[in-house]
Write a protein that holds these residues in place. Structure first.
Motif, PDB file in Angstrom:
ATOM      1  N   LEU A   8       5.804  56.446  38.901  1.00  0.00           N
ATOM      2  CA  LEU A   8       7.037  56.619  38.167  1.00  0.00           C
ATOM      3  C   LEU A   8       7.766  55.578  37.362  1.00  0.00           C
ATOM      4  CD1 LEU A   8       8.444  59.334  40.841  1.00  0.00           C
ATOM      5  CD2 LEU A   8       7.266  59.699  38.437  1.00  0.00           C
ATOM      6  N   ARG A  57       7.872  65.994  38.710  1.00  0.00           N
ATOM      7  CA  ARG A  57       8.722  65.038  37.943  1.00  0.00           C
ATOM      8  C   ARG A  57       8.765  64.687  36.571  1.00  0.00           C
ATOM      9  NH1 ARG A  57      10.949  61.289  41.862  1.00  0.00           N
ATOM     10  NH2 ARG A  57      12.098  60.087  40.060  1.00  0.00           N
ATOM     11  N   ILE A 103       3.182  56.789  44.439  1.00  0.00           N
ATOM     12  CA  ILE A 103       3.883  57.694  43.351  1.00  0.00           C
ATOM     13  C   ILE A 103       5.051  56.910  42.891  1.00  0.00           C
ATOM     14  CG2 ILE A 103       5.708  59.739  43.742  1.00  0.00           C
ATOM     15  CD1 ILE A 103       3.591  60.884  45.601  1.00  0.00           C
ATOM     16  N   ARG A 104       5.766  55.926  43.774  1.00  0.00           N
ATOM     17  CA  ARG A 104       6.798  55.267  43.412  1.00  0.00           C
ATOM     18  C   ARG A 104       6.243  54.325  42.231  1.00  0.00           C
ATOM     19  NH1 ARG A 104       8.808  50.430  43.146  1.00  0.00           N
ATOM     20  NH2 ARG A 104       6.943  49.385  44.251  1.00  0.00           N
ATOM     21  N   SER A 116      -0.590  71.655  41.282  1.00  0.00           N
ATOM     22  CA  SER A 116      -0.557  70.357  41.342  1.00  0.00           C
ATOM     23  C   SER A 116      -0.891  69.574  39.737  1.00  0.00           C
ATOM     24  CB  SER A 116      -1.379  69.790  42.524  1.00  0.00           C
ATOM     25  OG  SER A 116      -1.029  70.292  43.744  1.00  0.00           O
ATOM     26  N   ARG A 160       0.320  56.817  49.710  1.00  0.00           N
ATOM     27  CA  ARG A 160       0.775  57.906  48.676  1.00  0.00           C
ATOM     28  C   ARG A 160       2.307  57.763  48.319  1.00  0.00           C
ATOM     29  NH1 ARG A 160       0.800  64.134  50.410  1.00  0.00           N
ATOM     30  NH2 ARG A 160       2.991  63.564  51.524  1.00  0.00           N
ATOM     31  N   ARG A 161       3.263  57.525  49.149  1.00  0.00           N
ATOM     32  CA  ARG A 161       4.495  57.092  48.731  1.00  0.00           C
ATOM     33  C   ARG A 161       4.760  56.059  47.750  1.00  0.00           C
ATOM     34  NH1 ARG A 161       5.580  58.040  54.310  1.00  0.00           N
ATOM     35  NH2 ARG A 161       5.765  55.788  54.643  1.00  0.00           N
ATOM     36  N   ARG A 189       3.899  66.198  43.178  1.00  0.00           N
ATOM     37  CA  ARG A 189       4.846  65.528  43.298  1.00  0.00           C
ATOM     38  C   ARG A 189       5.085  64.795  41.834  1.00  0.00           C
ATOM     39  NH1 ARG A 189       3.141  66.072  48.097  1.00  0.00           N
ATOM     40  NH2 ARG A 189       4.397  66.056  50.172  1.00  0.00           N
ATOM     41  N   LEU A 190       4.246  64.306  41.171  1.00  0.00           N
ATOM     42  CA  LEU A 190       4.080  63.763  40.058  1.00  0.00           C
ATOM     43  C   LEU A 190       4.652  64.835  38.868  1.00  0.00           C
ATOM     44  CD1 LEU A 190       1.464  61.235  39.998  1.00  0.00           C
ATOM     45  CD2 LEU A 190       3.835  60.700  39.793  1.00  0.00           C
ATOM     46  N   VAL A 214      -0.434  64.148  45.445  1.00  0.00           N
ATOM     47  CA  VAL A 214       0.148  63.246  44.474  1.00  0.00           C
ATOM     48  C   VAL A 214       0.517  64.100  43.157  1.00  0.00           C
ATOM     49  CG1 VAL A 214      -0.254  60.947  43.095  1.00  0.00           C
ATOM     50  CG2 VAL A 214      -0.899  61.287  45.562  1.00  0.00           C
ATOM     51  N   GLU A 215      -0.393  64.651  42.893  1.00  0.00           N
ATOM     52  CA  GLU A 215      -0.438  65.332  41.603  1.00  0.00           C
ATOM     53  C   GLU A 215       0.798  66.144  41.312  1.00  0.00           C
ATOM     54  OE1 GLU A 215      -3.893  67.263  40.995  1.00  0.00           O
ATOM     55  OE2 GLU A 215      -5.090  65.398  40.861  1.00  0.00           O
ATOM     56  N   THR A 217      -0.693  65.966  34.367  1.00  0.00           N
ATOM     57  CA  THR A 217      -1.489  65.615  35.561  1.00  0.00           C
ATOM     58  C   THR A 217      -2.826  66.379  35.133  1.00  0.00           C
ATOM     59  OG1 THR A 217      -0.796  67.380  37.081  1.00  0.00           O
ATOM     60  CG2 THR A 217       0.193  65.141  37.231  1.00  0.00           C
TER      61      THR A 217
END
Length: 383
Positions: free
Chosen positions: A83, A109, A79-80, A135, A75-76, A105-106, A102-103, A113
């Motif tokens: 982005l 940012r 996401i990286r 989310s 997941r980390r 966190r995105l 995931v959604e 989503t």
């Protein structure tokens, strides 16, 4: 400027949805780039998968806990990369335990989503809709009851129909399916489908085989088909079959795949609760649903769920149109009784078929095209 869309699908059903959506989007956005996590069907549509999709396919709380470090790492990194790629839109396909995180966190940012396939907010208490709202910018719903539930939480959602309803004919050709499987037209056939995962098969195989033995005693002319999807599930079922010590001439045939043909050819279907129950309904088959989970999982589910049914045909029809035999009710005797009841009652089978035809017509909406249209609209808003 090239449109970049990230998608994540963790199971075979999500891979199929993703592939159909990518194909529909390519008609409108021929130069778009699709990246993320997906299976072979999505990759055949030109999708670039950053991780093996099967790494997301986990089942049950124990399996999730055991795999949690790996899932968090994926997941980390996902996401990286999303982005870093500066994607225009992220689409999480089913797999809510992974994708909603995931959604969320995105979305924080600034990434638009979409969650494709609504989590079962109709089966769980309404607090889950708040989590989804935090989310996803929009939800694509496969069932007509869902957008209204989201509207109560001021959450945008669109009913797009179910892809299986588009794929399956309204009137399945029983004789053609039997011909493909080399089954006589006048034979009486029961299909056993103990699940697609190892955990399901290990919990249900013995009961299904025991039920088949009892059914054969009552109706010696019955024959049984068992479509399985993997080598692992085949070996588990074969071991359970050996342990049951049925006669060598017992009329049971294990198959790799061909589950849809087997269901169409069947006079009745005994299956594990899940998507297969909806498939059986869309194929208009008399069905019995069974399921077992771990003791602690069952206790937790009983506390969280508030609908009286667990299988999709019953949920969508809002009635017990097919039997559900769960946990302690899932015994060979009760499974055999329920299947034999369908075989003995032609009037009940006719009523069920009519309910399933109505359900099929309600769900047939051209789902991939509708989903693509919503994606285009969301891209426009993101731009």
């Amino acid at each position: 400027m090239v449109t970049r869309i990230a998608l994540v699908a963790g199971e075979a059903s999500g891979d199929l949805l993703g592939a159909s959506l990518i194909a529909a989007l390519r008609e409108r956005l021929p130069d778009a780039r699709f990246v993320g996590i997906g299976g072979p069907k999505m990759q055949r549509e030109g999708f670039e998968s950053w991780f093996p999709a099967e790494r997301l396919a986990v089942m049950g709380f124990v399996d999730v806990l055991r795999r949690l470090p790996e899932l968090l790492r994926i997941r980390r990194e996902l996401i990286r990369r999303v982005l870093a790629e500066d994607v225009d839109l992220f689409i999480g396909i089913d797999a809510p335990d992974f994708n909603l995180g995931v959604e969320k966190r995105l979305k924080r940012r600034g990434v638009k989503t979409i969650h494709y396939v609504s989590p079962s907010i109709w089966a769980w208490r309404g607090s889950r809709a708040k989590k989804i709202k935090a989310s996803a910018s929009h939800v694509l719903c496969l069932f007509p009851c869902e957008p209204e539930l989201y509207a109560k939480h001021e959450m945008p959602a669109t009913f797009i129909g179910h892809p299986l309803a588009d794929e399956f004919p309204l009137k399945p050709d029983v004789l053609a399916a039997r011909e493909r499987l080399a089954i006589p037209g006048d034979a009486r056939v029961v299909v056993l489908m103990p699940g697609s995962r190892k955990g399901e098969v290990s919990r249900l195989a013995a009961d299904f085989i025991g039920a088949a033995g009892l059914m054969a005693q009552r109706a010696p002319d019955l024959r049984f088909l068992v479509p399985l999807v993997t080598r692992e599930t085949y070996e588990l079922f074969r071991d359970a079959l050996y342990a049951a010590q049925l006669p060598a001439e017992f009329p049971l045939r294990i198959m790799f795949g061909h589950s849809h043909d087997a269901m169409v050819a069947a006079d009745a279907v005994l299956l594990a609760s899940g998507t297969a129950a909806l498939e059986s309904a869309l194929l208009k088959r008399p069905t019995v649903v069974a399921y077992r989970v771990g003791k602690w999982t069952h206790r937790l589910l009983k506390r969280l769920m508030y609908l009286p049914y667990v299988s999709l045909p019953n949920i969508l029809c809002r009635d017990f149109v097919i039997p559900e035999l769960l946990q302690d009710q899932c015994t060979p005797e009760k499974l055999a009784d329920a299947v034999c009841a369908w075989l003995a009652d032609a009037d009940a089978r006719k009523v069920l078929q009519e309910r399933f035809v109505s359900l099929h017509e309600e769900l047939r909406r051209g789902s991939a095209s509708r989903a693509a249209q919503v994606v285009i609209e969301q891209l426009g808003r993101a731009a």
